[in-house]
Write a protein that holds these residues in place. Structure first.
Motif, mmCIF file in Angstrom:
data_model
loop_
_atom_site.group_PDB
_atom_site.id
_atom_site.type_symbol
_atom_site.label_atom_id
_atom_site.label_comp_id
_atom_site.label_asym_id
_atom_site.label_seq_id
_atom_site.Cartn_x
_atom_site.Cartn_y
_atom_site.Cartn_z
ATOM 1 N N GLU A 39 4.884 1.396 -13.934
ATOM 2 C CA GLU A 39 4.171 2.549 -13.371
ATOM 3 C C GLU A 39 5.038 3.783 -13.590
ATOM 4 O OE1 GLU A 39 1.051 2.942 -11.747
ATOM 5 O OE2 GLU A 39 1.837 4.933 -12.217
ATOM 6 N N LEU B 54 6.596 -13.880 -3.457
ATOM 7 C CA LEU B 54 5.133 -13.692 -3.485
ATOM 8 C C LEU B 54 4.496 -14.532 -4.586
ATOM 9 C CD1 LEU B 54 4.691 -9.839 -2.910
ATOM 10 C CD2 LEU B 54 3.825 -11.666 -1.443
ATOM 11 N N GLU C 122 5.447 11.069 -7.326
ATOM 12 C CA GLU C 122 5.001 11.169 -5.939
ATOM 13 C C GLU C 122 4.404 12.558 -5.715
ATOM 14 O OE1 GLU C 122 8.339 10.015 -3.539
ATOM 15 O OE2 GLU C 122 8.265 7.967 -4.312
ATOM 16 N N ARG D 126 12.758 9.996 1.071
ATOM 17 C CA ARG D 126 13.628 8.857 0.751
ATOM 18 C C ARG D 126 14.754 9.247 -0.203
ATOM 19 N NH1 ARG D 126 9.531 4.062 -0.955
ATOM 20 N NH2 ARG D 126 8.597 5.690 -2.224
ATOM 21 N N GLY E 130 0.961 1.061 -5.019
ATOM 22 C CA GLY E 130 -0.127 0.151 -4.652
ATOM 23 C C GLY E 130 -1.386 0.887 -4.223
ATOM 24 N N LYS F 71 10.515 1.043 -18.744
ATOM 25 C CA LYS F 71 10.551 1.700 -17.424
ATOM 26 C C LYS F 71 11.969 2.173 -17.084
ATOM 27 C CE LYS F 71 9.558 3.149 -13.414
ATOM 28 N NZ LYS F 71 8.884 4.409 -13.255
ATOM 29 N N ALA G 138 0.843 -1.217 0.000
ATOM 30 C CA ALA G 138 0.000 0.000 0.000
ATOM 31 C C ALA G 138 0.865 1.250 0.000
ATOM 32 C CB ALA G 138 -0.940 -0.011 1.202
ATOM 33 N N GLY G 139 1.854 1.307 -0.895
ATOM 34 C CA GLY G 139 2.698 2.499 -1.008
ATOM 35 C C GLY G 139 2.146 3.414 -2.088
ATOM 36 N N ILE H 184 -3.167 -5.294 0.569
ATOM 37 C CA ILE H 184 -2.514 -5.810 1.774
ATOM 38 C C ILE H 184 -1.143 -5.166 1.957
ATOM 39 C CG2 ILE H 184 -3.717 -8.016 1.914
ATOM 40 C CD1 ILE H 184 -1.457 -9.407 0.603
ATOM 41 N N ILE I 286 2.326 -5.137 4.968
ATOM 42 C CA ILE I 286 2.901 -5.672 6.208
ATOM 43 C C ILE I 286 2.900 -4.621 7.328
ATOM 44 C CG2 ILE I 286 4.368 -7.491 5.229
ATOM 45 C CD1 ILE I 286 6.620 -5.464 4.973
ATOM 46 N N ASN I 287 2.620 -3.382 6.964
ATOM 47 C CA ASN I 287 2.643 -2.297 7.944
ATOM 48 C C ASN I 287 1.210 -2.032 8.451
ATOM 49 O OD1 ASN I 287 2.548 0.290 9.064
ATOM 50 N ND2 ASN I 287 4.317 0.967 7.881
ATOM 51 N N THR J 210 11.436 -2.574 -4.677
ATOM 52 C CA THR J 210 12.530 -3.329 -5.299
ATOM 53 C C THR J 210 13.776 -2.458 -5.143
ATOM 54 O OG1 THR J 210 11.774 -2.403 -7.407
ATOM 55 C CG2 THR J 210 11.214 -4.715 -6.986
HETATM 56 N N1 LIG Z 1 7.262 5.838 -5.811
HETATM 57 C C1 LIG Z 1 7.240 6.036 -7.107
HETATM 58 O O1 LIG Z 1 7.214 7.192 -7.558
HETATM 59 C C2 LIG Z 1 7.257 4.884 -8.078
HETATM 60 C C3 LIG Z 1 6.924 5.127 -9.417
HETATM 61 C C4 LIG Z 1 6.963 4.069 -10.310
HETATM 62 C C5 LIG Z 1 7.362 2.810 -9.898
HETATM 63 N N2 LIG Z 1 7.712 2.602 -8.592
HETATM 64 C C6 LIG Z 1 8.127 1.253 -8.200
HETATM 65 O O2 LIG Z 1 7.026 0.606 -7.557
HETATM 66 C C7 LIG Z 1 7.494 -0.213 -6.474
HETATM 67 C C8 LIG Z 1 6.857 0.251 -5.186
HETATM 68 O O3 LIG Z 1 7.238 1.584 -4.942
HETATM 69 P P1 LIG Z 1 6.487 2.497 -3.877
HETATM 70 O O4 LIG Z 1 7.073 3.857 -3.992
HETATM 71 O O5 LIG Z 1 5.011 2.327 -3.998
HETATM 72 O O6 LIG Z 1 6.988 1.837 -2.530
HETATM 73 P P2 LIG Z 1 6.520 2.153 -1.053
HETATM 74 O O7 LIG Z 1 7.678 1.905 -0.184
HETATM 75 O O8 LIG Z 1 5.834 3.492 -0.999
HETATM 76 O O9 LIG Z 1 5.403 1.053 -0.783
HETATM 77 C C9 LIG Z 1 5.650 -0.304 -0.759
HETATM 78 C C10 LIG Z 1 4.748 -0.925 0.301
HETATM 79 O O10 LIG Z 1 4.891 -2.344 0.224
HETATM 80 C C11 LIG Z 1 4.810 -2.854 1.545
HETATM 81 N N3 LIG Z 1 5.380 -4.204 1.508
HETATM 82 C C12 LIG Z 1 6.668 -4.584 1.395
HETATM 83 N N4 LIG Z 1 6.772 -5.919 1.323
HETATM 84 C C13 LIG Z 1 5.514 -6.406 1.378
HETATM 85 C C14 LIG Z 1 4.953 -7.697 1.361
HETATM 86 N N5 LIG Z 1 5.704 -8.790 1.238
HETATM 87 N N6 LIG Z 1 3.606 -7.843 1.457
HETATM 88 C C15 LIG Z 1 2.817 -6.749 1.588
HETATM 89 N N7 LIG Z 1 3.288 -5.493 1.617
HETATM 90 C C16 LIG Z 1 4.616 -5.318 1.512
HETATM 91 C C17 LIG Z 1 5.565 -1.838 2.378
HETATM 92 O O11 LIG Z 1 5.192 -1.911 3.736
HETATM 93 C C18 LIG Z 1 5.117 -0.522 1.716
HETATM 94 O O12 LIG Z 1 3.980 0.020 2.346
HETATM 95 C C19 LIG Z 1 9.024 -0.107 -6.521
HETATM 96 O O13 LIG Z 1 9.515 -1.146 -7.324
HETATM 97 C C20 LIG Z 1 9.261 1.228 -7.201
HETATM 98 O O14 LIG Z 1 10.509 1.265 -7.859
HETATM 99 C C21 LIG Z 1 7.643 3.603 -7.661
#
Ligand SMILES: NC(=O)c1ccc[n+]([C@@H]2O[C@H](COP(=O)([O-])OP(=O)(O)OC[C@H]3O[C@@H](n4cnc5c(N)ncnc54)[C@H](O)[C@@H]3O)[C@@H](O)[C@H]2O)c1
Length: 442
Positions: free
Chosen positions: A202, A165, A206, A379, A77, A259, A73-74, A93, A95-96, A148
């Motif tokens: 994606e 997963l 942000e 970050r 997600g 990407k 749920a970042g 879902i 883990i937090n 990742t």
């Molecule tokens: N942030 C961005 O701008 C962006 C843009 C495009 C792509 N991405 C890519 O998307 C992916 C996610 O990035 P993000 O910024 O959303 O990350 P994030 O850290 O904001 O969110 C990831 C979430 O996944 C949860 N998590 C980790 N392991 C888990 C598990 N096994 N089961 C359930 N939850 C779990 C974490 O608690 C966290 O809340 C990365 O690969 C990133 O490179 C990010």
């Protein structure tokens, strides 16, 4: 949310005649309310909006997917969960536990005005939960959006969490479509050897995560385009986009490359304008005039050209470094390999310049860590690397933390105030501010 009645009608692919029929109002009246200037106070406008909105819901129900599970749920997600939960039953879902509670209470996890708006004003079919294998059952699509990070040993993005997963999901649910949204190195999805696993990158920013899902720059579908489930997913994403984004089908490897090459281009562009700025600083000439002059060439463009302390954040550094590793086998790759190095030397140059200005001692105040105005994400911000370079040279660094120190005290205590992006609250201490923000924008 700034979606208008016209946006909604176009998104649905309707003509004004069709829309007027759906809303059961004469065409002339429909046209008038669609172009209404004071539409927010116009009950007819709201009535038409609601009817068209419902019509979109019905249309999307025709899609064969009814339920989705999103893992993580970042930024990625949560935004896709909100997007899809307008039309499908979505469980996200994480883990937090705090994040899970926030989503269930419709409280924002991070700064994003559209998510806040949707949480407040939309009826979303969205629930959040801690991980539970039972949830893998009976889902039409499972979307993976976990981090990742860069793995220093392999030099690639760490995709082990995704592999685990996928294995776990397949012990319970053999056939659902799994969509990887996390960024992967080129070749990862293929290595899973599962025709019902696809990769769809994606591209969100942000601070604008939901907006960029509603109005995507493009929809990239990495997978077998003869696979019915893959096609269905593409259809779903198209119908969720309000701008009829172009959809490209390609192999998973090509989609992974799209990407990485996109983010690496962005990193290169930042490094390029930063080198231009370093040149101007070195020659004591005006960087802003040069950037403006260069950017008026339409092939270059007047955007994403504002110098900074260096690129940072969660994605650009790790994605660029991962691609650099994969470029090592390409004998004529010189440019891409040098981007990360250029970014590092930019930060060293900035730190060196600050130390010179302080004559080796003084207090550096950090007004904000985050690199962008619209995001609250700290970050891997470039300023943090500059701070550690300053600390290596025994320079005192203080952070502005409103609950611990007043802004006035912070201003008084700092000899130099560092900001990646200028803030008007610093106007009265302008002479102390150190920034390379030439255009007062991102
Ligand atoms: N942030 C961005 O701008 C962006 C843009 C495009 C792509 N991405 C890519 O998307 C992916 C996610 O990035 P993000 O910024 O959303 O990350 P994030 O850290 O904001 O969110 C990831 C979430 O996944 C949860 N998590 C980790 N392991 C888990 C598990 N096994 N089961 C359930 N939850 C779990 C974490 O608690 C966290 O809340 C990365 O690969 C990133 O490179 C990010």
């Amino acid at each position: 949310m700034d979606m208008t009645l016209k946006d909604l009608r176009i998104h649905k692919g309707l003509t004004q005649i069709e829309a007027s029929r759906i809303c059961n109002i004469p065409l002339r009246t429909y046209k008038r309310i669609e172009s209404s200037v004071t539409y927010l106070n116009n009950p007819k406008y709201q009535y038409a909006f609601e009817l068209l909105d419902k019509y979109v819901v019905n249309k999307n129900n025709e899609c064969s997917f009814n339920s989705a599970l999103v893992i993580g749920a970042g930024y990625v997600g949560l935004s896709i969960s909100v997007l899809l939960s307008q039309y499908l039953d979505v469980t996200v879902i994480d883990i937090n536990k705090d994040k899970v509670d926030c989503v269930n209470n419709r409280e924002p996890l991070f700064k994003d005005k559209d998510i806040e708006d949707y949480f407040k004003n939309k009826r979303l079919r969205l629930t959040a939960s801690l991980p539970n294998k039972e949830l893998y059952k009976d889902k039409d699509i499972i979307i993976i959006a976990i981090p990742t990070d860069f793995n220093k040993e392999t030099g690639l993005l760490d995709t082990s969490g995704i592999s685990n997963l996928v294995k776990e999901i397949r012990t319970i649910n053999k056939h659902s479509l799994i969509v990887i949204k996390s960024t992967c190195y080129v070749g990862f999805t293929d290595s899973l050897n599962d025709k019902n696993v696809m990769f769809s990158p994606e591209f969100l920013r942000e601070g604008h995560a939901l907006h960029d899902n509603l109005y995507p720059s493009r929809i990239i579908i990495g997978g077998d385009k003869n696979n019915k489930k893959v096609k269905e997913y593409a259809k779903l994403m198209q119908s969720c986009s309000l701008n009829r984004a172009k959809t490209l089908y390609m192999s998973t490897k090509e989609a992974e490359a799209v990407k990485l090459f996109s983010n690496t281009y962005l990193a290169m562009r930042v490094a390029y304008f930063n080198e231009l700025d370093s040149f101007a600083m070195n020659h004591d000439i005006d960087a802003k005039s040069i950037v403006e002059g260069v950017s008026l060439d339409p092939r270059i463009g007047d955007y994403y050209n504002n110098p900074s302390f260096g690129y940072g954040g969660y994605c650009l550094p790790k994605d660029t470094d991962s691609l650099i590793t994969q470029m090592k086998s390409i004998s004529n790759s010189e440019l891409i390999s040098s981007i990360s190095h250029s970014n590092q030397s930019r930060k060293e140059m900035i730190a060196g310049d600050i130390i010179n200005r302080l004559n080796g001692h003084g207090v550096v105040g950090i007004y904000s860590i985050q690199s962008k105005k619209d995001s609250d994400n700290k970050r891997y911000a470039a300023i943090l690397d500059i701070v550690s370079l300053l600390k290596d040279r025994n320079i005192n660094v203080i952070y502005y933390q409103p609950h611990e120190m007043s802004l006035d005290d912070f201003k008084k205590q700092s000899d130099i105030i560092l900001v990646n992006r200028y803030h008007p609250l610093l106007e009265d201490v302008k002479e102390k501010v150190y920034t390379r923000d030439l255009f007062l924008r991102d």
